[in-house]
Structure formats: C-alpha cells, structure tokens
Write a protein that holds these residues in place. Structure first.
Motif, mmCIF file in Angstrom:
data_model
loop_
_atom_site.group_PDB
_atom_site.id
_atom_site.type_symbol
_atom_site.label_atom_id
_atom_site.label_comp_id
_atom_site.label_asym_id
_atom_site.label_seq_id
_atom_site.Cartn_x
_atom_site.Cartn_y
_atom_site.Cartn_z
ATOM 1 N N LEU A 6 48.978 66.346 -49.271
ATOM 2 C CA LEU A 6 47.620 65.835 -49.085
ATOM 3 C C LEU A 6 46.688 67.004 -48.778
ATOM 4 C CD1 LEU A 6 46.022 63.125 -48.979
ATOM 5 C CD2 LEU A 6 46.258 63.263 -46.482
ATOM 6 N N GLY A 7 45.986 67.467 -49.812
ATOM 7 C CA GLY A 7 45.026 68.545 -49.647
ATOM 8 C C GLY A 7 45.604 69.767 -48.965
ATOM 9 N N LEU A 115 45.641 60.582 -40.466
ATOM 10 C CA LEU A 115 44.434 60.810 -41.258
ATOM 11 C C LEU A 115 43.350 59.839 -40.791
ATOM 12 C CD1 LEU A 115 43.063 62.289 -43.667
ATOM 13 C CD2 LEU A 115 43.830 60.381 -45.100
ATOM 14 N N GLN A 117 39.504 58.670 -41.235
ATOM 15 C CA GLN A 117 38.524 58.767 -42.308
ATOM 16 C C GLN A 117 37.185 58.141 -41.926
ATOM 17 O OE1 GLN A 117 40.898 57.639 -46.195
ATOM 18 N NE2 GLN A 117 41.798 56.650 -44.409
ATOM 19 N N GLY A 147 39.232 62.867 -43.193
ATOM 20 C CA GLY A 147 38.688 62.793 -44.539
ATOM 21 C C GLY A 147 37.537 61.812 -44.551
ATOM 22 N N SER A 149 35.748 58.358 -46.897
ATOM 23 C CA SER A 149 35.893 57.351 -47.942
ATOM 24 C C SER A 149 34.510 57.157 -48.544
ATOM 25 C CB SER A 149 36.415 56.035 -47.352
ATOM 26 O OG SER A 149 36.482 55.027 -48.337
ATOM 27 N N SER A 167 40.865 65.041 -47.568
ATOM 28 C CA SER A 167 40.937 63.966 -48.561
ATOM 29 C C SER A 167 39.613 63.245 -48.710
ATOM 30 C CB SER A 167 42.019 62.950 -48.171
ATOM 31 O OG SER A 167 41.659 62.286 -46.965
ATOM 32 N N ILE A 192 41.262 69.596 -51.977
ATOM 33 C CA ILE A 192 41.022 68.356 -51.247
ATOM 34 C C ILE A 192 41.533 67.214 -52.116
ATOM 35 C CG2 ILE A 192 39.247 66.807 -50.322
ATOM 36 C CD1 ILE A 192 37.509 69.353 -49.906
ATOM 37 N N SER A 193 42.383 66.383 -51.563
ATOM 38 C CA SER A 193 43.035 65.337 -52.353
ATOM 39 C C SER A 193 42.211 64.063 -52.450
ATOM 40 C CB SER A 193 44.400 64.985 -51.759
ATOM 41 O OG SER A 193 45.320 66.027 -51.967
ATOM 42 N N VAL A 194 42.385 63.372 -53.559
ATOM 43 C CA VAL A 194 41.777 62.061 -53.763
ATOM 44 C C VAL A 194 42.794 60.974 -53.447
ATOM 45 C CG1 VAL A 194 40.857 60.464 -55.495
ATOM 46 C CG2 VAL A 194 40.129 62.864 -55.482
ATOM 47 N N LEU A 195 42.354 60.006 -52.666
ATOM 48 C CA LEU A 195 43.100 58.767 -52.451
ATOM 49 C C LEU A 195 42.418 57.740 -53.340
ATOM 50 C CD1 LEU A 195 43.146 58.882 -48.528
ATOM 51 C CD2 LEU A 195 44.761 59.956 -50.115
ATOM 52 N N ALA A 254 46.231 62.453 -55.105
ATOM 53 C CA ALA A 254 47.506 62.521 -54.391
ATOM 54 C C ALA A 254 48.240 61.196 -54.395
ATOM 55 C CB ALA A 254 47.284 62.977 -52.952
#
Length: 299
Positions: A6-7, A115, A117, A147, A149, A167, A192-195, A254
C-alpha cells in the motif's frame, strides 16, 4: 490471493478487499462473514465512523477482537453526525479529527488503526490543519498511516503535494474511467496507492438490469456490458471477475474494495481474486468501447 504494498507504507493488502458498509446482519452473522473472508485470504477491511452511525465499526471490532493482528483495518473520518441523528455535516478540522479517532478506536476495540482516511474533502478545507491532525495521530501511535477518500482531482493533488498520504480511495470502473485521464498516473508516480471502489458500477457490470449510469445512456451501458460478456466468454470467467481484473491492471491500484453483504457476494469476490489476468488484447477491447471520460468539475 495476491497482495500488494500500500503506497509508501509497509502494509500488504489483498488485491480484493472487503467493503464493510454493506453489512446488514447481526454482529454474530457479520462476524461469520468477516472471518470467512479472512480465512480465504482477504486481509483488508474498510469501514467508516459514518456508516450506520458508528455501528459498522462496532460490528467489525467485535468480529476481529481476537485476531486483530491478522488484518489491515481501515476506517474514515470527517462526517460528523448532528445531535439526534438528523444527518451529518462535513468537519475536517484538527479538533474534530483528534476527538473522533478515540471514539473509532473504542468502537473498533483496538488501540491503533492501520489506515485512517479523510472521508471526502474540498479545496476550501483547512488542508494544512487536517494534515497536521493526521500527523499528530501517527506520532501518537493511534494510526499507522493515513489517506483520503476523494474523486476530486484538485483535492487529490493538494494532498499529494502537501502530505504523506499512502492511499486514495476513489471510484473506478469500466463505466467510470475518469481517473485514467491524469490522476492514476499522478498517484503511481508518487507511490500512492488507489483503493478502487465501485468496480462493478452498482452491479451493472455483474448482471444487474441495464440502466443509465453517470454520463452514459442506457444504450451505452448496454454496449459496454455486451463487450464485457464477449471478453468474459473468451476467457471463460464471469463478468464481475473481468470488471474487477480491469481496475486491478493499473499499477496505481492496490486493491478493489468490494461491498459485501451476503455469502454469495463474498464467494464472487474470492472467485474474482483467483481468476486469470486479462491479456493486452482483452484490455484494449474493453478500453475501446467507451472513451473520452474526464472530470468536468474540481479540476
């Protein structure tokens, strides 16, 4: 099950993950479903203090009280319920975030969140103050990483430049490819990861009756579904799996966060995780169906 970093964090998350918002059973029923997901290899579970006025966090906390160290636990903050439950207001202030985290920790029955957010965000927010709150929580050990959203490019860019987010949760699917214009590449370049949420577009990419979606007419959605069925038939896998594998093909993504409420939905999610990858020909065929989507606001 495949796992992705994750990122910039040291967290490894399953590429198919459990969106807890849809849970509607009793705490005992939800615990069974959540534990089955964990046993199948899903380790990332996403909730929020907003969902069911905090009861969603409670049900997740009860389910994983005795094996907390086996999961990556994510929750969100920023939407403050009004007194007497008459709706909520957006509140990204430092004061509120520092207060809200303790309530989430209590409901989740844990002393840290993997995490945390921000559950939204606008360009008018006190962004530096919000970032400071998350950094304080990291320093205190109450959260490991943070992160946001958001689907707003202007907000995402500010956090990329000014914070240490790992993220961004955003809507991304074959029927919403707006992130492909710029944001996915920006995030990938910054590690940086995308959820990805909404990967099956309210079920339209998984067998639900066709209807208009976002800027697409019912006819355009049907066109997408027809090609999806053709690709899935060639690969001998179902539509839902193809739709999920599509979003996972971008290096920024991710995990696909899937809303799960029933045993059948969980089975479909697990099945998708173990299906074959889409080849370049299949990807190109899917990409050519509906083109030119861009964010028209918040650029």
């Amino acid at each position: 099950m495949k796992y992705n970093q994750l990122g910039k964090s040291d967290l490894q998350v399953s590429e198919v993950s459990f969106g807890c918002m849809s849970l509607r059973g009793s705490h005992a029923e939800n615990a069974v479903l959540l534990q089955q997901a964990l046993e199948a290899g899903i380790n990332f579970f996403d909730t929020a203090d907003l969902y069911d006025k905090g009861e969603n966090e409670v049900t997740v906390g009860k389910a994983f009280k005795n094996n907390r160290n086996k999961i990556v636990l994510a929750t969100k903050v920023g939407n403050q319920w009004r007194p007497y439950g008459s709706g909520w207001d957006w509140n990204p202030t430092k004061k509120y975030i520092l207060e809200a985290v303790d309530k989430s920790l209590q409901r989740l029955q844990t002393d840290y969140i993997d995490l945390y957010q921000l559950h939204g965000g606008t360009i008018e927010d006190p962004i530096d103050e919000t970032i400071e709150a998350f950094e304080i929580l990291k320093e205190a050990g109450k959260i490991r990483y943070y992160g946001i959203s958001s689907i707003r490019p202007n907000v995402i860019r500010e956090y990329v430049q000014r914070s240490s987010i790992v993220s961004v949760m955003m809507q991304y699917s074959l029927l919403d490819r707006r992130p492909e214009e710029q944001i996915l590449d920006v995030l990938a370049q910054n590690n940086i990861s995308v959820l990805a949420r909404g990967s099956i577009a309210q079920g339209l990419l998984a067998g639900k009756p066709t209807k208009a979606y976002l800027s697409f007419s019912e006819a355009e959605v049907k066109k997408m579904v027809n090609v999806l069925e053709e690709v899935s038939g060639n690969l001998s896998i179902d539509n839902m799996s193809v739709a999920i594998k599509y979003v996972l093909q971008h290096p920024a993504v991710a995990t696909a966060v899937l809303g799960v409420r029933t045993q059948q939905q969980l089975n479909h999610a697990i099945k998708a995780a173990h299906e074959v990858e889409l080849g370049s020909a299949a990807l190109e065929k899917l990409k050519q169906v509906l083109t030119g989507q861009v964010y028209e606001q918040h650029r």
